[in-house]
Design a protein around this motif. Structure first.
Motif, PDB file in Angstrom:
ATOM      1  N   HIS A 160       2.212  -1.489  -2.836  1.00 44.95           N
ATOM      2  CA  HIS A 160       0.821  -0.675  -1.578  1.00 44.95           C
ATOM      3  C   HIS A 160      -0.239   0.061  -2.695  1.00 44.95           C
ATOM      4  CE1 HIS A 160       0.187  -0.571   2.526  1.00 44.95           C
ATOM      5  NE2 HIS A 160      -0.108   1.029   2.432  1.00 44.95           N
ATOM      6  N   ILE A 161      -1.044   0.426  -1.789  1.00 44.43           N
ATOM      7  CA  ILE A 161      -2.353   1.089  -1.949  1.00 44.43           C
ATOM      8  C   ILE A 161      -2.946   1.607  -0.864  1.00 44.43           C
ATOM      9  CG2 ILE A 161      -4.446  -0.508  -2.426  1.00 44.43           C
ATOM     10  CD1 ILE A 161      -4.990   1.381  -5.232  1.00 44.43           C
ATOM     11  N   CYS A 162      -3.117   2.949  -1.283  1.00 44.59           N
ATOM     12  CA  CYS A 162      -3.624   3.305  -0.376  1.00 44.59           C
ATOM     13  C   CYS A 162      -4.218   4.642  -0.439  1.00 44.59           C
ATOM     14  CB  CYS A 162      -2.717   3.945   0.867  1.00 44.59           C
ATOM     15  SG  CYS A 162      -1.712   5.084   0.542  1.00 44.59           S
ATOM     16  N   ALA A 163      -5.489   4.243  -0.157  1.00 44.35           N
ATOM     17  CA  ALA A 163      -6.215   5.964  -0.174  1.00 44.35           C
ATOM     18  C   ALA A 163      -6.322   7.298   0.306  1.00 44.35           C
ATOM     19  CB  ALA A 163      -8.010   6.028   0.679  1.00 44.35           C
ATOM     20  N   ALA A 164      -5.526   8.055  -0.304  1.00 38.25           N
ATOM     21  CA  ALA A 164      -5.057   9.789  -0.240  1.00 38.25           C
ATOM     22  C   ALA A 164      -6.219  10.601  -0.200  1.00 38.25           C
ATOM     23  CB  ALA A 164      -4.024   9.264  -0.377  1.00 38.25           C
ATOM     24  N   SER A 165      -5.947  12.240  -0.322  1.00 36.05           N
ATOM     25  CA  SER A 165      -6.315  13.085  -0.204  1.00 36.05           C
ATOM     26  C   SER A 165      -5.656  13.885  -0.285  1.00 36.05           C
ATOM     27  CB  SER A 165      -7.338  13.449   0.345  1.00 36.05           C
ATOM     28  OG  SER A 165      -7.968  15.078   0.267  1.00 36.05           O
ATOM     29  N   ALA A 166      -5.048  14.587  -1.568  1.00 34.25           N
ATOM     30  CA  ALA A 166      -4.247  15.811  -1.295  1.00 34.25           C
ATOM     31  C   ALA A 166      -4.695  16.984  -1.049  1.00 34.25           C
ATOM     32  CB  ALA A 166      -3.735  16.468  -2.818  1.00 34.25           C
ATOM     33  N   ALA A 167      -6.338  17.140  -1.051  1.00 33.09           N
ATOM     34  CA  ALA A 167      -6.478  18.133  -0.405  1.00 33.09           C
ATOM     35  C   ALA A 167      -6.609  18.367   1.242  1.00 33.09           C
ATOM     36  CB  ALA A 167      -8.005  18.402  -0.873  1.00 33.09           C
ATOM     37  N   SER A 168      -6.945  17.616   1.538  1.00 28.92           N
ATOM     38  CA  SER A 168      -6.704  17.434   3.299  1.00 28.92           C
ATOM     39  C   SER A 168      -5.539  16.677   3.765  1.00 28.92           C
ATOM     40  CB  SER A 168      -8.271  16.409   3.901  1.00 28.92           C
ATOM     41  OG  SER A 168      -7.549  14.693   3.354  1.00 28.92           O
ATOM     42  N   GLY A 169      -4.276  16.128   2.956  1.00 22.58           N
ATOM     43  CA  GLY A 169      -3.308  15.247   3.022  1.00 22.58           C
ATOM     44  C   GLY A 169      -3.633  14.289   3.706  1.00 22.58           C
ATOM     45  N   ALA A 170      -4.599  13.318   4.207  1.00 18.84           N
ATOM     46  CA  ALA A 170      -4.702  12.183   4.467  1.00 18.84           C
ATOM     47  C   ALA A 170      -4.484  11.148   4.215  1.00 18.84           C
ATOM     48  CB  ALA A 170      -6.463  11.692   4.925  1.00 18.84           C
ATOM     49  N   GLY A 171      -3.772   9.837   4.710  1.00 21.09           N
ATOM     50  CA  GLY A 171      -3.642   8.820   3.950  1.00 21.09           C
ATOM     51  C   GLY A 171      -2.160   9.184   3.272  1.00 21.09           C
ATOM     52  N   LEU A 172      -1.483  10.228   3.264  1.00 21.46           N
ATOM     53  CA  LEU A 172      -0.297  10.275   2.371  1.00 21.46           C
ATOM     54  C   LEU A 172       1.069   9.930   3.586  1.00 21.46           C
ATOM     55  CD1 LEU A 172      -0.595  14.115   1.183  1.00 21.46           C
ATOM     56  CD2 LEU A 172      -0.063  11.897  -0.013  1.00 21.46           C
ATOM     57  N   ALA A 173       0.860   9.400   4.870  1.00 25.71           N
ATOM     58  CA  ALA A 173       2.020   8.860   5.713  1.00 25.71           C
ATOM     59  C   ALA A 173       1.586   8.079   5.429  1.00 25.71           C
ATOM     60  CB  ALA A 173       1.259   9.897   7.084  1.00 25.71           C
ATOM     61  N   GLU A 174       0.947   6.910   5.518  1.00 26.61           N
ATOM     62  CA  GLU A 174       0.449   5.894   5.824  1.00 26.61           C
ATOM     63  C   GLU A 174       1.768   5.583   4.579  1.00 26.61           C
ATOM     64  OE1 GLU A 174      -2.575   3.919   4.892  1.00 26.61           O
ATOM     65  OE2 GLU A 174      -1.974   2.199   4.660  1.00 26.61           O
TER      66      GLU A 174
END
Lengths: 194, 659
Positions: A160-174
Motif C-alpha cells: 500500500h502506498i500513501c502520501a505522508a508528511s512527517a512535518a504535519s503528520g498527514a497521511g500517517l494515520a491512514e
C-alpha cells in the motif's frame, strides 16, 4: 466472526507486539515519521529541529488500529543499507519511507527496495510505502512515486502506498491503519488454519 | 528482482533540455550548503539563445541566469572559513574578466591585468586610424605588415581586424576606433586551489589561465593577484588540474594547445614542460593517488604519464575520445577513468584495464562524476544533442571483475618485475665470468649424457617393441594384460578391445613370446574370433615359471630378486592374418614367485623322522622352518599299539596268484 471477536482473538495472544522495520534512504524522514507517530502529539513536529541522522538502528514503540507496534528503524546511509536485509527477515511488516521531493534518488530507492524484497524470499509480510515530504511544493504525487518504485512489479507481498508528511503528520494515520488491518487479517487467517 | 547492472538510470525529462556546453563549464556545487549538490552548467547558447548559467537540482532545472558573454569556465569555491560556512562563490570566466557570483547574484568583477602593446603594432594602428590613410591600397599594405607579425602575439583587436575583408576593414576604420595602447588578456580556463585545508568548506583560491600563457593565482577574498607564472614558450593553457594546498605545496598540471603538458609548482615563476604529446590533447586528468597524468589525444590514445612526466603506458582507443573524467569510488578503493568516445560509448578504465562499458546512445560532449543531490556517485553526461543523462552507481556495484584489472594496473607502474641483485646472484655472475670455459665444457658434457640417456630409452623401447595402441587401420584395437597369482603358476588374462563404433575385426591372433627356460605357456597361440564393434574379449592363459632341478630354498631366496630383467619378460604379440609384422605388442613383467608356494623338497631330517617313528612307536611332530637345518619346535606323541587285524594285508605272491 465479528470485528470485536477478531480483536479479542488478537489480543488473546497476550500483549504481543508486532515488530515492524522502518527502512528508507538517508534523509528520507524515517526518524521524523516515527516521532510523529507517537500517540500524544507533543509540540508540532515542524517546530522541532530535524533529528540527526540515525547511525545503526533505533527502537521505538507506537500503537495504531488496536495493534501495538515495536518499530526498528535502520539507518539509511549507504554503509548501513547492507543491514536492511537482516532486519527485514526478522520483521512482521515493512514500512518503506521514500522522499517524494527527491526525484533523483527514487531510482536508488527502487533498487534498494528490490534488493530487500528479494532477500526476504517467499515471505509475505505487508509492505507500506510512505511517500514522505508530500507537503513540499516540488514533491511528486504518491502514484508517481509508486510508478518510479515499480511497485506494480512487486508480487506476493500485500503493499500500500500513501502520501505522508512527517512535518504535519498527514497521511500517517491512514497508512498505519492499513498496516494494522492487514496484519490482523493475516493473523486471523493463520489462527483459522490451526 | 536483483538488479545486476552497475548503473541506475535516472529518468530525465528530455523535452526541454537543450544544452550546449563544454567540460570546463560543468560543475557541481552545494549552492545552499544543505548537502544537496546542484549541477551548474554554463550553457554556451545555441543560435539566438543567449549564454546562460543553468542550475539543475537532480534532473530538474531550478534556475537560470543570462550571462553577458560566452562562458569560458565555471568553478565554485568557498572564500572564507567562518562558521557556519558562507554560501559558495561561483566564478564564471568571460573574454577578459571573471565574474564572481554569490547566492546567484553578481558579487565581483575581476579584470585581467592589461599588457603593454607591441610598439610595432601600436605604430601600425596609429597609421591605420589616421584618416589620411583610409584608402584600400594603404590599408592593404599596413594589413600585410600586421600579418607579418606572429598572430598569437597580436591584440584581439588586430586579430579581429585581420579577419575582416578590405571593405569591412575600411568601414571599421571610418568608425574611428580609439587608438590601441593596451592589450587585454583573454581568459582561457579557470581552476581552484585549496588554500590550507582539504576539508569540504575549506577556502580555495581562484586560478586563471590566459591566452598569453599566464597562470594567475587570486586571493579568495580580495581577488588580488597572489602569484603569477608564465608557461614555457608562452604556451596557451586550456585545462588546469590542481593538487595540493597553496600554502603548503601544490602542483598545477596545465594542458596546452601546443601538444604539451606543463607543470607549475609552488614558487615557480615559470611553468616547465612536463611532457609533449604526438597529437593535440583533448583532456587531461590527474590521479590523486600518485599524481600521474592521464591524457587523451586526437590520435585516439589514452596515455598515462608519471608525475615526473615519464610515459608509463598507452592504449589505443577504438574511437575518438571526446571527454574524460575520473571516478573516485571510495568504498571500492578505486579511482577509475571514464572516457567518452565518439561512438557513443563510455568506457571505464582502472589503470589500463577496461572495467566497464556504458552505451549512451549518443555522443557525450561532457562527462562528469561526483556528488549530485544527496547521492555521492553520480555520472552526469551532457550529450552533443543537448540532453542531460544521469546515472547513479549502484551500491552493490563491484569493479573487481575477472578482467584481471588489478594485475594489469600493477604491471603499469613497474613494467618488469626484476628482483634485487642478491649476494648469491653477484657471486654466480662472478663465477660465470671467471670460469666460463669450464662451465661450457661441463654443460656440453651433461648435454651429451642427456642425449645418451634419451637414446638408450629409445633403444629400449625399440627392442621391447612396446606399442599397445595400434596405428593406422588397427587404431581402435587395444591390448592389455593382467597377471594374477603368486606363482609359480600365474594366470595371465589378456583383454583385446575394439573401440571402433562401427567396424568389426577378424583374423586376429595372439602369440606369446617367452624365454623358454624360464616360463612355460600352456596355450601360446590363441586365435581370436570376430571382435564386434565396441566390445572386448578376455583370454585367460596359464603361465608357469620353471625352476632348475636342483634348487635349495636358500639359493631361491637369493635369486628371486635376480629373476627380473630380460628373463622375466613375457612378450605378447597381436598378429593379423597376412601381415608380416605384429599389429600390436605388449610386454609383461612377470612378478617373482613367492618361495613358500614352491613344493618343499624332502630333507634329510624328515628321513630321520620316519626312522624314529618306526623305532619307537611314537611320533615326533616337528615344526620346520624352510631353509632351517634343525626343527624350530618339536612335540612327541606316544602312539597306541595297532590292532594287528586292522593292518592292511601285505600283498603277497599268493594274492597275485589269486588275481
Amino acid at each position: 466472526m465479528g470485528l470485536l471477536e477478531k480483536l479479542s482473538l488478537w489480543l488473546g495472544g497476550g500483549a504481543r507486539e508486532v515488530s515492524v522495520v522502518v527502512l528508507g534512504l538517508d534523509n528520507s524522514g524515517k526518524s521524523s515519521l516515527l516521532r510523529a507517530l507517537h500517540p500524544p502529539p507533543r509540540t508540532p513536529a515542524a517546530e522541532e529541529p530535524p533529528p540527526p541522522p540515525t547511525v545503526g538502528t533505533r527502537q521505538d514503540h507506537f500503537t495504531a488500529g488496536g495493534v501495538s507496534f515495536s518499530a526498528v528503524e535502520v539507518g539509511g546511509g549507504r554503509r548501513h543499507r547492507a543491514l536492511w536485509e537482516r532486519h527485514y527477515r526478522a520483521a512482521d511488516a515493512l514500512i518503506y519511507v521514500v522522499d517524494a521531493a527527491d526525484p533523483l534518488r527514487l531510482v536508488v530507492s527502487r533498487s534498494e527496495l528490490q534488493l530487500v524484497l528479494a532477500a526476504g524470499g517467499a515471505r509475505r509480510v505487508p509492505l507500506l510505502v510512505l511517500a514522505n515530504k508530500s507537503d513540499r511544493p516540488d514533491a511528486l504525487h504518491h502514484l508517481q512515486v509508486a510508478q518510479a518504485l515499480s511497485l506494480e512489479q512487486v508480487q506476493g507481498v500485500p503493499w500500500h502506498i500513501c502520501a505522508a508528511s512527517a512535518a504535519s503528520g498527514a497521511g500517517l494515520a491512514e497508512g498505519v491503519a492499513w498496516l494494522a488491518r492487514e496484519l490482523r487479517t493475516t493473523h486471523a487467517s493463520r489462527k483459522g488454519q490451526h | 528482482m536483483g538488479n545486476t547492472s552497475r548503473w541506475l538510470d535516472v529518468e530525465v525529462g528530455a523535452d526541454d533540455t537543450n544544452l550546449n556546453t563544454l567540460p570546463s563549464n560543468v560543475v557541481t556545487v552545494d549552492l545552499q550548503n544543505d548537502n544537496e549538490f546542484k549541477l551548474l552548467i554554463g550553457d554556451l547558447g545555441r543560435g539566438d539563445e543567449p549564454s546562460k548559467l543553468k542550475v539543475y537540482k537532480g534532473a530538474i532545472q531550478t534556475a537560470d541566469m543570462v550571462l553577458p558573454d560566452v562562458p569560458l569556465g565555471v568553478v565554485g569555491f568557498y572564500s572564507s572559513d567562518t562558521v557556519p560556512p558562507p554560501f559558495p562563490n561561483i566564478a564564471v570566466g568571460f573574454s577578459s574578466c571573471v565574474y564572481i557570483y554569490r547566492n546567484m547574484k553578481l558579487f565581483y568583477k575581476y579584470y585581467l591585468p592589461t599588457l603593454e602593446l607591441n610598439t610595432v603594432e601600436m605604430d601600425i594602428w596609429k597609421q591605420l586610424i589616421d584618416t589620411k590613410n583610409h584608402e584600400l591600397k594603404i590599408i592593404s599594405s599596413l594589413t600585410d605588415n600586421l600579418k607579418s607579425m606572429p598572430y598569437q602575439y597580436l591584440s584581439s583587436q588586430s586579430q579581429r581586424f585581420l579577419s575582416l575583408n578590405p571593405d569591412q576593414q575600411l568601414e571599421y576604420l571610418q568608425q574611428s576606433p580609439k587608438p590601441l595602447v593596451h592589450k587585454l588578456a583573454e581568459v582561457t580556463c579557470l581552476a581552484t586551489l585549496r588554500m590550507n585545508s582539504v576539508e569540504r568548506f575549506a577556502v580555495s583560491c581562484l586560478i586563471v589561465g590566459t591566452e598569453d600563457g599566464d597562470v594567475i593565482v587570486l586571493d579568495p577574498q580580495t581577488f588580488t593577484q597572489l602569484h603569477q607564472a608564465k608557461l614555457e614558450n608562452n604556451k596557451v593553457p586550456f585545462q588546469m588540474v590542481t593538487t595540493g594546498l597553496y600554502q603548503v605545496d601544490y602542483r598545477i598540471v596545465v594542458a596546452t594547445r601546443e601538444k604539451s603538458v606543463c607543470l607549475l609548482k609552488r614558487e615557480w615563476k615559470e611553468g616547465r614542460i612536463l611532457f609533449n604529446t604526438d597529437e593535440h590533447i583533448i583532456a587531461i586528468e590527474v590521479m590523486t593517488a600518485d599524481n600521474s597524468v592521464m591524457v587523451i589525444c586526437t590520435d585516439n590514445t589514452m596515455t598515462c604519464y608519471s608525475r615526473k612526466g615519464k610515459k608509463q603506458w598507452s592504449i589505443q582507443l577504438e574511437h575518438r575520445p571526446v571527454s574524460m573524467t575520473s571516478l573516485g569510488v571510495m568504498h571500492l578503493g578505486a579511482v577509475l577513468t571514464g572516457v567518452a568516445l565518439a561512438s557513443g560509448h563510455l568506457q571505464l578504465y582502472h589503470g589500463k584495464a577496461r572495467q566497464d562499458t556504458v552505451f549512451i546512445r549518443d555522443v557525450a560532449s561532457v562527462v562528469k562524476f561526483g556528488q549530485l543531490g544527496q547521492e555521492e556517485h553520480v555520472l552526469m553526461i551532457v550529450t552533443a544533442s543537448g540532453n542531460l543523462m544521469l546515472k547513479i552507481l549502484n551500491r552493490t556495484a563491484d569493479f573487481n571483475s575477472p578482467a584481471a584489472g588489478a594485475e594489469a594496473a600493477r604491471g603499469a607502474g613497474r613494467p618488469w618485475l626484476i628482483p634485487n641483485k642478491s649476494k648469491l646472484f653477484l657471486e654466480q655472475a662472478k663465477r660465470e665470468r671467471d670460469s666460463a670455459i669450464q662451465m661450457h665444457e661441463k654443460f656440453q658434457g651433461e648435454l651429451a649424457r642427456l642425449r645418451l640417456t634419451a637414446a638408450k630409452a629409445l633403444l629400449d623401447a625399440y627392442s621391447k617393441s612396446d606399442n599397445n595402441i595400434g596405428k593406422g587401420a588397427l587404431e581402435p584395437i587395444r591390448l592389455s594384460a593382467e597377471v594374477e597369482g603368486l606363482g609359480p603358476v600365474f594366470r595371465v588374462t589378456l583383454t583385446v578391445q575394439n573401440t571402433a563404433a562401427d567396424r568389426a575385426v577378424v583374423g586376429l591372433a595372439i602369440l606369446f613370446h617367452v624365454h623358454n627356460a624360464a616360463y612355460k605357456v600352456h596355450n601360446p597361440y590363441i586365435k581370436i574370433p570376430l571382435l564386434s564393434p565396441s566390445s572386448s574379449l578376455h583370454f585367460p592363459t596359464k603361465v608357469e615359471e620353471i625352476f632348475e632341478g636342483d634348487f635349495h630354498p636358500d639359493v631361491l631366496f637369493r635369486s628371486v630378486s635376480g629373476q627380473g630383467g630380460a628373463r622375466s619378460l613375457v612378450k605378447i604379440l597381436l598378429l593379423k592374418d597376412g601381415n608380416r609384422s605384429p599389429a600390436l605388442a605388449a610386454t609383461l613383467q612377470m612378478p617373482p614367485t613367492d618361495p613358500l608356494m614352491l613344493p618343499q623338497p624332502i630333507t634329510d631330517d624328515t628321513h630321520n623322522f620316519a626312522l624314529v617313528a618306526d623305532l619307537y612307536e611314537r611320533y615326533k611332530i616337528l615344526l620346520l622352518k624352510a631353509g632351517g637345518r634343525s626343527p624350530a619346535l618339536a612335540a612327541t606323541l606316544q602312539m597306541p599299539p595297532t590292532d594287528p587285524l586292522m593292518l592292511p594285508q601285505p600283498i603277497t605272491d599268493d594274492t597275485r596268484n589269486f588275481a
